[in-house]
Design a protein around this motif. Structure first.
Motif, PDB file in Angstrom:
ATOM      1  N   UNK A  13       0.805  -1.207   0.000  1.00  0.00           N
ATOM      2  CA  UNK A  13       0.000   0.000   0.000  1.00  0.00           C
ATOM      3  C   UNK A  13       0.846   1.269   0.000  1.00  0.00           C
ATOM      4  N   UNK A  14       2.156   1.131   0.122  1.00  0.00           N
ATOM      5  CA  UNK A  14       2.999   2.311   0.173  1.00  0.00           C
ATOM      6  C   UNK A  14       3.700   2.495  -1.176  1.00  0.00           C
ATOM      7  N   UNK A  15       2.948   2.756  -2.225  1.00  0.00           N
ATOM      8  CA  UNK A  15       3.493   2.814  -3.557  1.00  0.00           C
ATOM      9  C   UNK A  15       3.321   4.211  -4.107  1.00  0.00           C
ATOM     10  N   UNK A  16       4.424   4.898  -4.310  1.00  0.00           N
ATOM     11  CA  UNK A  16       4.362   6.291  -4.672  1.00  0.00           C
ATOM     12  C   UNK A  16       5.328   6.571  -5.804  1.00  0.00           C
ATOM     13  N   UNK A  17       5.175   7.715  -6.418  1.00  0.00           N
ATOM     14  CA  UNK A  17       6.180   8.157  -7.368  1.00  0.00           C
ATOM     15  C   UNK A  17       6.494   9.605  -7.086  1.00  0.00           C
ATOM     16  N   UNK A  18       7.573  10.089  -7.637  1.00  0.00           N
ATOM     17  CA  UNK A  18       7.873  11.495  -7.469  1.00  0.00           C
ATOM     18  C   UNK A  18       8.490  12.035  -8.748  1.00  0.00           C
ATOM     19  N   UNK A  19       8.372  13.331  -8.893  1.00  0.00           N
ATOM     20  CA  UNK A  19       8.865  14.004 -10.085  1.00  0.00           C
ATOM     21  C   UNK A  19      10.246  14.570  -9.804  1.00  0.00           C
ATOM     22  N   UNK A  20      11.182  14.271 -10.676  1.00  0.00           N
ATOM     23  CA  UNK A  20      12.543  14.763 -10.531  1.00  0.00           C
ATOM     24  C   UNK A  20      12.812  15.798 -11.624  1.00  0.00           C
ATOM     25  N   UNK A  21      13.290  16.959 -11.221  1.00  0.00           N
ATOM     26  CA  UNK A  21      13.645  18.000 -12.166  1.00  0.00           C
ATOM     27  C   UNK A  21      15.172  18.182 -12.151  1.00  0.00           C
ATOM     28  N   UNK A  22      15.743  18.552 -13.245  1.00  0.00           N
ATOM     29  CA  UNK A  22      17.190  18.779 -13.303  1.00  0.00           C
ATOM     30  C   UNK A  22      17.551  20.113 -12.647  1.00  0.00           C
ATOM     31  N   UNK A  23      17.591  20.099 -11.312  1.00  0.00           N
ATOM     32  CA  UNK A  23      17.821  21.333 -10.578  1.00  0.00           C
ATOM     33  C   UNK A  23      18.775  21.092  -9.423  1.00  0.00           C
ATOM     34  N   UNK A  24      19.076  22.149  -8.681  1.00  0.00           N
ATOM     35  CA  UNK A  24      19.946  21.950  -7.547  1.00  0.00           C
ATOM     36  C   UNK A  24      19.185  21.590  -6.295  1.00  0.00           C
ATOM     37  N   UNK A  25      19.937  21.072  -5.304  1.00  0.00           N
ATOM     38  CA  UNK A  25      19.323  20.506  -4.108  1.00  0.00           C
ATOM     39  C   UNK A  25      18.487  21.521  -3.352  1.00  0.00           C
ATOM     40  N   UNK A  26      18.828  22.792  -3.435  1.00  0.00           N
ATOM     41  CA  UNK A  26      18.097  23.804  -2.680  1.00  0.00           C
ATOM     42  C   UNK A  26      16.649  23.917  -3.125  1.00  0.00           C
ATOM     43  N   UNK A  27      16.306  23.378  -4.321  1.00  0.00           N
ATOM     44  CA  UNK A  27      14.950  23.434  -4.830  1.00  0.00           C
ATOM     45  C   UNK A  27      14.226  22.096  -4.702  1.00  0.00           C
ATOM     46  N   UNK A  28      14.752  21.225  -3.851  1.00  0.00           N
ATOM     47  CA  UNK A  28      14.148  19.915  -3.618  1.00  0.00           C
ATOM     48  C   UNK A  28      13.374  19.952  -2.308  1.00  0.00           C
ATOM     49  N   UNK A  29      12.102  19.530  -2.353  1.00  0.00           N
ATOM     50  CA  UNK A  29      11.245  19.624  -1.171  1.00  0.00           C
ATOM     51  C   UNK A  29      10.575  18.293  -0.878  1.00  0.00           C
ATOM     52  N   UNK A  30      10.557  17.938   0.398  1.00  0.00           N
ATOM     53  CA  UNK A  30       9.967  16.678   0.845  1.00  0.00           C
ATOM     54  C   UNK A  30       8.445  16.797   0.917  1.00  0.00           C
ATOM     55  N   UNK A  31       7.762  15.746   0.498  1.00  0.00           N
ATOM     56  CA  UNK A  31       6.298  15.687   0.586  1.00  0.00           C
ATOM     57  C   UNK A  31       5.891  14.389   1.269  1.00  0.00           C
ATOM     58  N   UNK A  32       5.005  14.498   2.242  1.00  0.00           N
ATOM     59  CA  UNK A  32       4.513  13.337   2.990  1.00  0.00           C
ATOM     60  C   UNK A  32       3.024  13.147   2.722  1.00  0.00           C
ATOM     61  N   UNK A  33       2.646  11.927   2.325  1.00  0.00           N
ATOM     62  CA  UNK A  33       1.238  11.607   2.097  1.00  0.00           C
ATOM     63  C   UNK A  33       0.626  11.022   3.366  1.00  0.00           C
ATOM     64  N   UNK A  34      -0.614  11.448   3.653  1.00  0.00           N
ATOM     65  CA  UNK A  34      -1.373  10.945   4.789  1.00  0.00           C
ATOM     66  C   UNK A  34      -2.674  10.331   4.283  1.00  0.00           C
ATOM     67  N   UNK A  35      -3.162   9.338   5.007  1.00  0.00           N
ATOM     68  CA  UNK A  35      -4.406   8.675   4.622  1.00  0.00           C
ATOM     69  C   UNK A  35      -5.328   8.541   5.817  1.00  0.00           C
ATOM     70  N   UNK A  36      -6.618   8.424   5.536  1.00  0.00           N
ATOM     71  CA  UNK A  36      -7.631   8.165   6.560  1.00  0.00           C
ATOM     72  C   UNK A  36      -8.574   7.094   6.029  1.00  0.00           C
ATOM     73  N   UNK A  37      -9.209   6.384   6.954  1.00  0.00           N
ATOM     74  CA  UNK A  37     -10.216   5.395   6.567  1.00  0.00           C
ATOM     75  C   UNK A  37     -11.583   6.060   6.651  1.00  0.00           C
ATOM     76  N   UNK A  38     -12.202   6.289   5.503  1.00  0.00           N
ATOM     77  CA  UNK A  38     -13.526   6.882   5.449  1.00  0.00           C
ATOM     78  C   UNK A  38     -14.578   5.773   5.501  1.00  0.00           C
ATOM     79  N   UNK A  39     -15.851   6.165   5.441  1.00  0.00           N
ATOM     80  CA  UNK A  39     -16.924   5.176   5.391  1.00  0.00           C
ATOM     81  C   UNK A  39     -16.791   4.263   4.179  1.00  0.00           C
ATOM     82  N   UNK A  40     -16.174   4.774   3.108  1.00  0.00           N
ATOM     83  CA  UNK A  40     -16.021   3.998   1.874  1.00  0.00           C
ATOM     84  C   UNK A  40     -14.631   3.392   1.735  1.00  0.00           C
ATOM     85  N   UNK A  41     -13.802   3.483   2.769  1.00  0.00           N
ATOM     86  CA  UNK A  41     -12.482   2.881   2.717  1.00  0.00           C
ATOM     87  C   UNK A  41     -11.365   3.896   2.819  1.00  0.00           C
TER      88      UNK A  41
END
Length: 424
Positions: A13-41
């Motif tokens: 269930x932990x299957x993700x992708x990310x976009x890589x741009x040809x840039x320097x490290x100072x323009x790289x930002x971390x993103x964290x995904x969160x999930x919740x269990x709704x009535x529909x899953x």
């Protein structure tokens, strides 16, 4: 500048992708995904981006980003097929220091796929974040987002996966209590002939597992451990695969380890069938039971149901007035009729669209929910605007009402409060 895309696909269930741009490290930002269990899953409903080196977040709105989500079927005859490929709806943006929280519509972004094999199973998820405009001193094409590999779900993280000693795996929530709630999932959450051993579908497909570990439920039951089994294939193999005895032994192992002295059983659909069979087989095991749309049609005889009169278990049955999957006349209404025969009965019709029947001794109840052209109606706030809007689900899904602690007795006692009285 031409963008370069790198995609990483992981199993589970932990299957993700990310976009890589040809840039320097100072323009790289971390993103964290969160999930919740709704009535529909379970759905991915939040993304937190850490703009640690950016001097200002001024100008960031929900239109600043495009979030593409793709889900790939990861098991069975359709393995490798695209389940969905869509841009997620960003409902609102919140800024906290250098972090930006993107709230995604909860009616989208399921982490599960519905297989041709009639099972819920985690899909391979590929998420791509694109910045739509220049940000402060940065050009949009010079920014990359690195999405962390693990999705965080604060509800499911309360549980741990347990490999059973007697052939049934389960999820377990430890409340450090001498009370235990046992949950039997529906047919769609089982394993597939023991091939995947995923032991998560019963926790992700609806709130039937995580709902018992909420603050409300735990406060009502004054703390209760939760044990949510996953069947190797289907509960309808209860006899051929000796599932009743296996479940009993797993429960007894936990009961001994945690010095359990009160046990509640609950289940929906095929899990309602299994709950019924467990009460019949072990009439002294459960103090109370909440049985939802039990799939006992042609599966449990009248004679077997009548033996439940001798069980110590108090029972509350819940189902829709119509149920296209399980005929109420041959399931909950039949069980109610047989078990309440000869007893004085009271009833109450609630303004929210259901009627509860109960015996005078308070030990047997039946709640039937109004249905709307083959659907049940609930109110959701999937877009975070603090307004509840009507959402219609399959008329079989009445476990949604139970996990919201919605049904009330004739005297107005909620279903959780009623059950907790037998767990003292």
């Amino acid at each position: 500048m031409m963008k370069k895309i790198m995609t990483i696909v992981l199993s589970g269930i932990m299957m993700l992708s990310f976009m890589i741009m040809p840039i320097h490290a100072s323009s790289s930002y971390q993103a964290q995904l969160y999930a919740s269990v709704t009535d529909a899953g379970e759905v991915v409903d939040r993304i937190v981006i850490d703009f640690h080196s950016l001097k200002s977040l001024k100008g960031i709105t929900k239109n600043s980003f495009t979030i593409n989500a793709k889900s790939i079927v990861d098991f069975g005859v359709d393995k490798g097929n695209v389940y969905y490929d869509t841009n997620r709806t960003i409902e609102k943006v919140k800024k906290m220091g250098k972090k930006v929280i993107l709230y995604l519509n909860q009616g989208e972004g399921s982490t599960l796929t519905w297989l041709t094999e009639q099972r819920n199973y985690p899909g391979k998820l590929i998420y791509t974040i694109t910045l739509n405009h220049d940000l402060y001193s940065l050009k949009k094409e010079d920014v990359r987002f690195v999405i962390k590999k693990k999705i965080i779900n604060e509800e499911t993280s309360k549980f741990r996966s347990v490999k059973g000693h007697y052939g049934l795996n389960y999820q377990f929530y430890n409340a450090n209590s001498r009370r235990l709630i046992v949950w039997f999932h529906g047919n769609g959450e089982g394993d597939i002939k023991g091939q995947t051993h995923n032991n998560v579908a019963q926790m992700l497909a609806n709130r039937g597992t995580v709902g018992w570990a909420t603050k409300e439920a735990q406060r009502t039951f004054k703390g209760a451990n939760v044990m949510a089994f996953q069947v190797p294939d289907t509960w309808y193999n209860a006899d051929s695969e000796n599932l009743l005895e296996k479940a009993y032994k797993e429960i007894m192992f936990v009961a001994k380890k945690y010095r359990i002295n009160k046990i509640m059983v609950s289940g929906a659909s095929a899990g309602g069938y299994m709950s019924t069979r467990m009460i019949i087989r072990y009439p002294r095991l459960f103090d109370t039971g909440i049985i939802i749309c039990p799939a006992i049609v042609n599966q449990v005889s009248n004679e077997d149901i009548l033996t439940m009169k001798k069980a110590k278990t108090s029972i509350w049955l819940v189902q829709g007035e119509t149920d296209a999957s399980v005929d109420p006349e041959q399931s909950s209404k039949r069980m109610w009729s047989l078990l309440s025969e000869g007893q004085r009965v009271h009833q109450r019709t609630d303004r929210f669209g259901y009627t509860t029947y109960e015996t005078a001794n308070d030990r047997l109840k039946l709640t039937l929910y109004k249905t709307y052209d083959g659907k049940i109606k609930v109110y959701e706030d999937y877009n975070y605007d603090h307004r509840q809007e009507a959402v219609y689900y399959n008329d079989h899904w009445t476990w949604i009402y139970v996990m919201r602690n919605h049904p009330r007795s004739v005297k107005g006692i909620s279903i959780f409060n009623w059950a907790s009285r037998y767990m003292k």
